[in-house]
Design an enzyme around this catalytic site. Sequence first.
Site, mmCIF file in Angstrom:
data_model
loop_
_atom_site.group_PDB
_atom_site.id
_atom_site.type_symbol
_atom_site.label_atom_id
_atom_site.label_comp_id
_atom_site.label_asym_id
_atom_site.label_seq_id
_atom_site.Cartn_x
_atom_site.Cartn_y
_atom_site.Cartn_z
ATOM 1 N N ARG A 56 -16.613 99.324 105.261
ATOM 2 C CA ARG A 56 -16.475 97.868 105.329
ATOM 3 C C ARG A 56 -16.554 97.390 106.773
ATOM 4 N NH1 ARG A 56 -11.723 95.269 105.744
ATOM 5 N NH2 ARG A 56 -10.593 96.876 104.606
ATOM 6 N N TYR A 108 -30.594 73.524 101.106
ATOM 7 C CA TYR A 108 -30.605 74.421 99.966
ATOM 8 C C TYR A 108 -29.410 74.082 99.075
ATOM 9 C CZ TYR A 108 -29.393 78.708 97.469
ATOM 10 O OH TYR A 108 -29.013 79.614 96.512
ATOM 11 N N ASP A 180 -30.367 77.770 110.072
ATOM 12 C CA ASP A 180 -30.833 78.566 108.940
ATOM 13 C C ASP A 180 -32.339 78.768 109.122
ATOM 14 O OD1 ASP A 180 -31.829 79.490 106.513
ATOM 15 O OD2 ASP A 180 -30.504 78.259 105.291
ATOM 16 N N LYS A 205 -34.910 86.828 101.012
ATOM 17 C CA LYS A 205 -36.222 86.190 100.971
ATOM 18 C C LYS A 205 -37.237 86.961 101.818
ATOM 19 C CE LYS A 205 -34.007 82.958 98.611
ATOM 20 N NZ LYS A 205 -32.582 83.150 98.910
#
Length: 389
Positions: A56, A108, A180, A205
């Site tokens: 982690r 978005y 972004d 993406k």
Amino acid sequence: MNTTVKFKDMKFNTKTIHGGQHHDPSTGAVMPPVFQTSTFAQTSPGQPIGDYEYSRSSNPTRSALEEALASIENGAKGLAFSSGLAATDCLLRSFKAGDEIITMDDLYGGTYRMFTKIYKDSGIKFHYVDMNDLDNVRAVINENTKMIWVETPTNPLMKLADIAAIAKITKEHNIMFAVDNTFATPYLQRPLDLGADVVMHSATKYLAGHSDVIAGALIAKTAELGKQLHFQQFATGATLGPMDSFLVLRGIKTLHLRMQRHCENGEKVAQYLNKHSKVKTVYYSGLESHPYHEIAKKQMSAYGGMVSFDFISEKKEDAISFLEKLKIFTLAESLGGVESLANHPALMTHASIPEEKRLEVGITNHLVRLSVGIEDIEDLLQDLEQALK
């Protein structure tokens, strides 16, 4: 022999393959192994054998991806997350009640949902403005403004924000500036070089590029900010697993080749649609008719593979009929894969935005968004032609 590749002076295409990377020291493996382990052995309490203790916190496969992310965005620290929204959430944990964030009016749908639903009771105030007019930004800056969040190009209307101009404003007011960069990727624009403090990606993406993984990324301009964001990621736990990290890293190695074809095909699709009698408006910054074309020319090296358009009839039924008739374009959410995808924002990716808000910013019920893939352009144009009949 020092197997670490020096990447600072490399050109971008070389960085995607070698930037921040090194051969596995134990085997010489060219690609980083998938370290599918949750924990690492220690020789004594608090004395790990190597640099890793618990996955982690850090994992060698994820570290390889994070170093590649920092390299291609020219940042000091990259962080890989379980999704783009997880990356966004990690950044938002930098703020507290009373802080204010300025963002764009076209976002978005998942980002808008997070801002308006998840953080609505946090005490953080969000301002949604059209950033094409920078006076709109200046008008809402006050002593509580802590960050400007920009998505450029936007999803799905392909609006652009002038990154360098906004960076100048944020520096004047000591405000964090986040971009972004999902649609453009660092192949087309590098916001940190233009003055941003942190870049976010839905690595699902274009970075991964094959529609086979869900992932997100943050890249910090400074080591100090990177350390802060890493602690927030470690403390909240939305890290990317080793196999998914391997897949995204593999995708990045062909990013430049894929993006070149996405851009070539995207431009030809936009030009075709722009001349079609059934199409009202094409949203693609590579067209001279696009209202943000000059900004695109200034800060992007090409115009990408995302194209949106609406119908001259202004009928929702026409958009749905078109989408149902497509044969090569797949009707599906997401974008940025090698295959071409088609989407109805109002019913799919942006369904969480209230209709009155969608219509206010221009997301009509007859708007279609295309993620133009890397197939042969003749086949894509033929598919559009038959679906528009």
